[in-house]
Design a protein around this motif. Structure first.
Motif, short mmCIF file in Angstrom:
data_model
loop_
_atom_site.label_atom_id
_atom_site.label_comp_id
_atom_site.label_asym_id
_atom_site.label_seq_id
_atom_site.Cartn_x
_atom_site.Cartn_y
_atom_site.Cartn_z
N MET A 49 57.48 25.02 37.82
CA MET A 49 56.57 23.96 37.39
C MET A 49 56.65 23.78 35.88
SD MET A 49 53.21 24.62 39.78
CE MET A 49 52.33 23.19 39.15
N ALA A 50 56.44 22.54 35.43
CA ALA A 50 56.52 22.23 34.00
C ALA A 50 55.39 22.90 33.23
CB ALA A 50 56.48 20.72 33.80
N MET A 51 55.71 23.40 32.04
CA MET A 51 54.72 24.08 31.21
C MET A 51 54.63 23.39 29.85
SD MET A 51 53.76 26.65 33.12
CE MET A 51 52.94 27.76 31.98
N THR A 52 53.49 23.59 29.18
CA THR A 52 53.32 23.17 27.81
C THR A 52 52.50 24.24 27.09
OG1 THR A 52 52.65 21.33 26.38
CG2 THR A 52 51.18 21.87 28.22
N MET A 53 52.26 24.05 25.80
CA MET A 53 51.51 25.05 25.03
C MET A 53 50.15 24.50 24.63
SD MET A 53 53.68 27.49 25.12
CE MET A 53 53.08 28.70 23.94
N LYS A 54 49.19 25.40 24.56
CA LYS A 54 47.82 25.03 24.18
C LYS A 54 47.29 26.10 23.23
CE LYS A 54 43.21 24.74 26.28
NZ LYS A 54 42.44 24.85 27.55
N GLN A 55 46.59 25.67 22.19
CA GLN A 55 46.01 26.66 21.28
C GLN A 55 44.68 27.15 21.82
OE1 GLN A 55 44.67 25.98 16.97
NE2 GLN A 55 46.51 27.24 16.72
N ILE A 56 44.54 28.47 21.88
CA ILE A 56 43.30 29.10 22.33
C ILE A 56 42.89 30.19 21.35
CG2 ILE A 56 43.81 28.66 24.77
CD1 ILE A 56 44.49 31.71 24.98
N GLU A 57 41.66 30.68 21.51
CA GLU A 57 41.18 31.81 20.73
C GLU A 57 41.00 32.99 21.66
OE1 GLU A 57 40.20 32.15 17.48
OE2 GLU A 57 40.46 30.09 16.75
N THR A 58 41.77 34.05 21.46
CA THR A 58 41.51 35.30 22.18
C THR A 58 40.42 36.04 21.41
OG1 THR A 58 42.97 36.84 21.00
CG2 THR A 58 44.01 35.35 22.61
N PRO A 59 39.88 37.14 21.93
CA PRO A 59 38.91 37.92 21.16
C PRO A 59 39.48 38.45 19.84
CG PRO A 59 38.78 38.52 23.46
CD PRO A 59 39.97 37.64 23.33
N MET A 60 40.82 38.40 19.70
CA MET A 60 41.46 38.97 18.51
C MET A 60 41.90 37.92 17.49
SD MET A 60 41.12 42.01 19.49
CE MET A 60 41.93 42.84 18.14
N CYS A 61 42.41 36.77 18.01
CA CYS A 61 42.95 35.77 17.08
C CYS A 61 43.27 34.48 17.82
CB CYS A 61 44.23 36.30 16.41
SG CYS A 61 45.59 36.56 17.59
N ALA A 62 43.71 33.47 17.06
CA ALA A 62 44.19 32.22 17.65
C ALA A 62 45.63 32.41 18.08
CB ALA A 62 44.08 31.09 16.65
N MET A 63 46.02 31.70 19.16
CA MET A 63 47.42 31.77 19.59
C MET A 63 47.78 30.51 20.35
SD MET A 63 47.52 34.20 23.01
CE MET A 63 49.21 33.72 23.41
N ASP A 64 49.07 30.22 20.40
CA ASP A 64 49.59 29.18 21.27
C ASP A 64 49.97 29.83 22.59
OD1 ASP A 64 49.31 27.06 19.51
OD2 ASP A 64 51.20 27.52 18.51
N ALA A 65 49.38 29.35 23.70
CA ALA A 65 49.57 30.00 25.01
C ALA A 65 50.04 28.97 26.03
CB ALA A 65 48.27 30.65 25.48
N PRO A 66 50.85 29.42 27.01
CA PRO A 66 51.40 28.48 27.99
C PRO A 66 50.37 28.06 29.05
CG PRO A 66 52.16 30.71 28.47
CD PRO A 66 51.39 30.79 27.18
#
Length: 210
Positions: A49-66
């Motif tokens: 399936m097609a994926m893209t990236m989204k910025q999220i905040e984990t309890p530790m830091c911001a990240m770009d996640a699939p």
């Protein structure tokens, strides 16, 4: 997915399928096993399936996640037996849209007869997965895919529990662009169009009918 036929040989899939084939397996157990095996097969059919990236905040830091890209996928149950696969996949992908195609096989001609079709909108923008436990003659499956294409679907995959060589050949002839994912490619069809060794009529075994 590029291969026309993928047989899922995962040990859990094969173990559960063996229990389902056993004629002494109860209706309740058959239904539960079908739900479980459908999730394992869905893992394979949704692999690319097609994926893209989204910025999220984990309890530790911001990240770009699939995350999954595009419109919600569509599951299309080929009635009535397709509903047994549908339930398990919806647990895995609860946001999926759902359609239904009603076909029955004329016992004399073995040809499909349509009696119902209800599909979500915008199929051309969505991954569409058609589900039916048995790919036997392939006539009903090919007819169902015809209906999906007429409704605008372009990215279609077919998920089944068992396939016969005759059904795979029929689907490849009619719809070479539709990959098939199954748990087993059985030996042949008998004179009544049932898969051998198979597991009997999936709908009857699922719902306790004859």
């Amino acid at each position: 997915m590029s291969e026309h036929l993928t047989v899922v040989t995962h040990p859990l899939v094969q173990h559960k399928l063996t229990i389902m084939r056993d004629k002494d397996t109860s209706t309740a157990s058959f239904r539960q096993l079908l739900r479980e095996i459908s999730q394992l097969l869905a893992y394979e059919v949704t692999r690319e399936m097609a994926m893209t990236m989204k910025q999220i905040e984990t309890p530790m830091c911001a990240m770009d996640a699939p995350v999954l890209a595009g419109r919600k996928m569509v599951l299309v149950s080929i009635l009535r037996a397709g509903n047994g696969l549908l339930d398990g996949i919806l647990e895995l992908v609860p946001s999926a849209r759902v359609g239904f195609v009603g076909l029955y096989r004329d016992e004399e001609t073995l040809q499909p007869v349509q009696y119902y079709c209800k599909l979500p909108p915008d199929l051309g923008d969505r991954l569409v997965i058609a589900v039916d436990p048995m790919l036997a003659t392939g006539n009903s499956s090919a007819a169902a895919i015809d209906l999906l294409k007429q409704a605008g679907a372009r990215n279609i995959r077919f998920l089944c529990l068992l396939a016969a060589p005759e059904g795979v050949a029929r689907m490849k002839e009619a719809h070479p662009d539709v990959p098939i994912v199954t748990a087993a490619l059985d030996e042949r069809l008998n004179e009544k169009g049932y898969i051998v060794p198979g597991l009997g009529d999936a709908g009857d075994r699922m719902f306790g009918t004859r």
